[in-house]
Design a protein around this motif. Structure first.
Motif, PDB file in Angstrom:
ATOM      1  N   GLY A  29       0.807  -1.222   0.000  1.00  0.00           N
ATOM      2  CA  GLY A  29       0.000   0.000   0.000  1.00  0.00           C
ATOM      3  C   GLY A  29       0.838   1.269   0.000  1.00  0.00           C
ATOM      4  N   ASP A  30       1.984   1.228   0.666  1.00  0.00           N
ATOM      5  CA  ASP A  30       2.854   2.412   0.698  1.00  0.00           C
ATOM      6  C   ASP A  30       3.448   2.662  -0.689  1.00  0.00           C
ATOM      7  OD1 ASP A  30       4.184   4.588   1.868  1.00  0.00           O
ATOM      8  OD2 ASP A  30       5.894   3.367   2.489  1.00  0.00           O
ATOM      9  N   ALA A  31       3.874   1.582  -1.344  1.00  0.00           N
ATOM     10  CA  ALA A  31       4.442   1.724  -2.692  1.00  0.00           C
ATOM     11  C   ALA A  31       3.397   2.284  -3.655  1.00  0.00           C
ATOM     12  CB  ALA A  31       4.948   0.365  -3.183  1.00  0.00           C
ATOM     13  N   LEU A  84      10.464   5.135  -5.642  1.00  0.00           N
ATOM     14  CA  LEU A  84       9.900   5.390  -4.306  1.00  0.00           C
ATOM     15  C   LEU A  84       9.758   4.103  -3.496  1.00  0.00           C
ATOM     16  CD1 LEU A  84       6.944   7.737  -5.398  1.00  0.00           C
ATOM     17  CD2 LEU A  84       9.170   8.426  -4.474  1.00  0.00           C
ATOM     18  N   ASP A  85      10.034   4.170  -2.204  1.00  0.00           N
ATOM     19  CA  ASP A  85       9.778   3.062  -1.270  1.00  0.00           C
ATOM     20  C   ASP A  85      10.507   1.771  -1.671  1.00  0.00           C
ATOM     21  OD1 ASP A  85       8.385   2.233   1.130  1.00  0.00           O
ATOM     22  OD2 ASP A  85       7.135   0.968  -0.139  1.00  0.00           O
ATOM     23  N   CYS A  86      11.680   1.909  -2.234  1.00  0.00           N
ATOM     24  CA  CYS A  86      12.361   0.757  -2.817  1.00  0.00           C
ATOM     25  C   CYS A  86      13.808   0.783  -2.341  1.00  0.00           C
ATOM     26  CB  CYS A  86      12.300   0.911  -4.332  1.00  0.00           C
ATOM     27  SG  CYS A  86      12.814  -0.527  -5.238  1.00  0.00           S
ATOM     28  N   ASP A 106      12.843   7.177   0.051  1.00  0.00           N
ATOM     29  CA  ASP A 106      12.526   5.914   0.735  1.00  0.00           C
ATOM     30  C   ASP A 106      12.663   6.074   2.247  1.00  0.00           C
ATOM     31  OD1 ASP A 106      11.959   3.215   1.098  1.00  0.00           O
ATOM     32  OD2 ASP A 106      14.051   2.601   0.875  1.00  0.00           O
ATOM     33  N   HIS A 107      12.134   5.083   2.974  1.00  0.00           N
ATOM     34  CA  HIS A 107      12.262   5.088   4.436  1.00  0.00           C
ATOM     35  C   HIS A 107      12.842   3.767   4.957  1.00  0.00           C
ATOM     36  CE1 HIS A 107       8.412   2.770   5.583  1.00  0.00           C
ATOM     37  NE2 HIS A 107       8.600   2.626   4.298  1.00  0.00           N
ATOM     38  N   HIS A 108      13.425   2.963   4.068  1.00  0.00           N
ATOM     39  CA  HIS A 108      14.020   1.698   4.535  1.00  0.00           C
ATOM     40  C   HIS A 108      15.428   1.941   5.061  1.00  0.00           C
ATOM     41  CE1 HIS A 108      10.896   0.016   1.832  1.00  0.00           C
ATOM     42  NE2 HIS A 108      10.841  -0.906   2.778  1.00  0.00           N
ATOM     43  N   VAL A 109      15.711   1.398   6.229  1.00  0.00           N
ATOM     44  CA  VAL A 109      17.036   1.545   6.824  1.00  0.00           C
ATOM     45  C   VAL A 109      18.092   0.861   5.951  1.00  0.00           C
ATOM     46  CG1 VAL A 109      16.825  -0.492   8.331  1.00  0.00           C
ATOM     47  CG2 VAL A 109      18.245   1.414   9.051  1.00  0.00           C
ATOM     48  N   ALA A 126       6.516   5.772   6.753  1.00  0.00           N
ATOM     49  CA  ALA A 126       6.119   5.370   5.399  1.00  0.00           C
ATOM     50  C   ALA A 126       6.746   6.339   4.398  1.00  0.00           C
ATOM     51  CB  ALA A 126       4.602   5.402   5.252  1.00  0.00           C
ATOM     52  N   THR A 127       6.949   5.861   3.173  1.00  0.00           N
ATOM     53  CA  THR A 127       7.400   6.777   2.119  1.00  0.00           C
ATOM     54  C   THR A 127       6.323   7.840   1.883  1.00  0.00           C
ATOM     55  OG1 THR A 127       8.753   5.058   1.138  1.00  0.00           O
ATOM     56  CG2 THR A 127       8.148   6.888  -0.298  1.00  0.00           C
ATOM     57  N   CYS A 128       5.057   7.459   2.025  1.00  0.00           N
ATOM     58  CA  CYS A 128       3.963   8.433   1.863  1.00  0.00           C
ATOM     59  C   CYS A 128       4.032   9.540   2.919  1.00  0.00           C
ATOM     60  CB  CYS A 128       2.607   7.721   1.919  1.00  0.00           C
ATOM     61  SG  CYS A 128       2.251   6.828   0.393  1.00  0.00           S
ATOM     62  N   THR A 156      -1.583   1.828   5.736  1.00  0.00           N
ATOM     63  CA  THR A 156      -1.250   0.415   5.491  1.00  0.00           C
ATOM     64  C   THR A 156       0.135   0.071   6.032  1.00  0.00           C
ATOM     65  OG1 THR A 156      -0.554   0.983   3.243  1.00  0.00           O
ATOM     66  CG2 THR A 156      -2.760   0.076   3.497  1.00  0.00           C
ATOM     67  N   ASP A 157       1.125   0.947   5.826  1.00  0.00           N
ATOM     68  CA  ASP A 157       2.485   0.610   6.278  1.00  0.00           C
ATOM     69  C   ASP A 157       2.590   0.574   7.800  1.00  0.00           C
ATOM     70  OD1 ASP A 157       4.191  -0.145   4.210  1.00  0.00           O
ATOM     71  OD2 ASP A 157       5.710   1.333   4.739  1.00  0.00           O
ATOM     72  N   THR A 158       1.747   1.334   8.492  1.00  0.00           N
ATOM     73  CA  THR A 158       1.791   1.327   9.965  1.00  0.00           C
ATOM     74  C   THR A 158       0.714   0.402  10.547  1.00  0.00           C
ATOM     75  OG1 THR A 158       0.263   3.199  10.134  1.00  0.00           O
ATOM     76  CG2 THR A 158       2.620   3.729  10.087  1.00  0.00           C
ATOM     77  N   GLY A 286      14.547  -4.238   4.484  1.00  0.00           N
ATOM     78  CA  GLY A 286      13.330  -3.856   5.207  1.00  0.00           C
ATOM     79  C   GLY A 286      13.613  -2.952   6.368  1.00  0.00           C
ATOM     80  N   HIS A 287      12.811  -3.110   7.404  1.00  0.00           N
ATOM     81  CA  HIS A 287      12.899  -2.264   8.596  1.00  0.00           C
ATOM     82  C   HIS A 287      13.272  -3.118   9.802  1.00  0.00           C
ATOM     83  CE1 HIS A 287      10.740   0.584   6.109  1.00  0.00           C
ATOM     84  NE2 HIS A 287       9.829  -0.342   5.896  1.00  0.00           N
ATOM     85  N   LEU A 288      13.487  -2.457  10.935  1.00  0.00           N
ATOM     86  CA  LEU A 288      13.806  -3.196  12.155  1.00  0.00           C
ATOM     87  C   LEU A 288      12.711  -4.223  12.471  1.00  0.00           C
ATOM     88  CD1 LEU A 288      15.601  -0.623  12.336  1.00  0.00           C
ATOM     89  CD2 LEU A 288      15.252  -0.688  14.803  1.00  0.00           C
TER      90      LEU A 288
HETATM   91 MN    MN Z   1       7.041   1.549   2.924  1.00  0.00          MN
END
Ligand code: MN
Ligand code: 5GP
Length: 326
Positions: A29-31, A84-86, A106-109, A126-128, A156-158, A286-288
């Motif tokens: 959903g974020d993408a 985005l978001d990638c 993006d927001h991925h670590v 989220a990237t959004c 969706t991302d949260t 991904g994320h933590l």
């Molecule tokens: Mn995302």
């Protein structure tokens, strides 16, 4: 915040006439919210926009405003590429060919900073959320449909503002999007509260096979399960989110068999752990608290090696993360 990158992105966006916007394969959903949200804002600013997703738009997101904009391949020339978001370029599914994208947001670590200019904010939920904050600063209007798209990405991302990376800023950003006309209750209803009958059937398959090993819970979904149930998506129908609610476990894992001898693995962790470290070991990211990877092999092989590695890293404390650093 990276002010220099932000300024360069603003210049790129204003100077471009023909823009290609893309994100990762198996888009979430974020993408989808991000590519369509930015695409809508740029279109409304008079740009020619192609929104391209290698896998197209999954059925569950076809209700998103402007979803018909999405194509699977770039057509003709363009002067700006935005990803985005990638977290790595390969994950875009090759839609840009050899071209290095100008913009990576993006927001991925685990983001590899593959763009000419990179705006990567791992603390954003989220990237959004990043787009909701920056689009007005860059001088673009967020119309009601764009606001609804960006809010859908954040929600969706949260998983409805309940992941540990939800911060006050996330809520302020969501509130701003509501003031721009996005309906939180509609976004919630369509994206988090409704499931297809087939999705629920697939959950049943996965839940009957649920297993626990020390502080890990895991299950799998085979291609045969999907066929028997009549489930058309190539995802887990968000079953992993249900597994991550199970008490007494630190980490939940799902193994989803894909075509071509590949298994998609998703990890979810409780606060205090970082599963992106295992995903990276397997070529993913991904994320933590939420990470994934696509691993070649049969369900049995991948399950064995991933469980072994995850349990090993967990017992050595390699997945521990200071809560302060989340
Ligand atoms: Mn995302
Ligand atoms: P999910 O498990 O829901 O597919 O993804 C969880 C998080 O990990 C998302 O932020 C997603 O973008 C990221 N992720 C999932 N699979 C991969 C992968 O194969 N490679 C990379 N780099 N990130 C992934």
């Amino acid at each position: 915040m990276d002010l220099e990158s932000s300024k360069t992105i603003k210049e790129y966006l204003h100077q471009a006439n023909r823009v290609v916007i893309t994100s990762h394969i198996r888009p979430d959903g974020d993408a989808v919210g991000a590519v369509l949200g930015l695409g809508t804002a740029l279109q409304e600013a008079g740009k020619q926009v192609q929104v391209v997703l290698a896998d197209g738009i999954p059925a569950v997101f076809r209700h998103f405003p402007g979803s018909k904009l999405v194509s699977r391949k770039v057509q003709g020339d363009y002067d700006l590429a935005v990803v985005l978001d990638c977290s790595d370029l390969q994950r875009s599914g090759g839609v840009l060919g050899d071209r290095k994208p100008e913009i990576n947001i993006d927001h991925h670590v685990t983001n590899l900073e593959f763009g000419i200019v990179n705006l990567v904010e791992p603390e954003a939920a989220a990237t959004c959320e990043i787009l909701g904050e920056f689009l007005p600063r860059w001088g673009f209007t967020i119309s009601q449909p764009a606001a609804a798209l960006l809010l859908a990405g954040i929600v969706t991302d949260t998983i409805g503002f309940r992941t540990s990376n939800t911060r006050p800023h996330t809520l302020r950003c969501a509130a701003d999007l509501m003031e721009l006309g996005a309906s939180l209750s509609e976004v919630y209803y369509h994206n988090l509260l409704r499931q297809s009958y087939e999705a629920a059937g697939l959950w049943g398959k996965g839940l009957t096979r649920l297993q626990r090993q020390d502080r890990l819970v895991y299950t799998s979904l085979s291609l045969e399960d999907k066929q028997q149930i009549g489930y058309n998506g190539n995802d887990d129908a968000d079953l992993i989110n249900l597994l991550s609610t199970i008490d007494d476990a630190d980490i939940a894992i799902i193994f989803v068999e894909l075509n071509g001898g590949i298994v998609k693995v998703s990890w979810r962790a409780q606060p205090g752990f970082d599963v992106s470290r295992i995903a990276v070991k397997f070529g993913g990211g991904g994320h933590l608290a939420a990470a994934g990877a696509q691993i070649p092999g049969t369900l049995e092989e991948v399950t064995r090696i991933v469980l072994e590695t995850t349990a090993g890293m967990a017992s050595e404390g390699l997945l521990n993360n200071e809560p302060d650093h989340e």
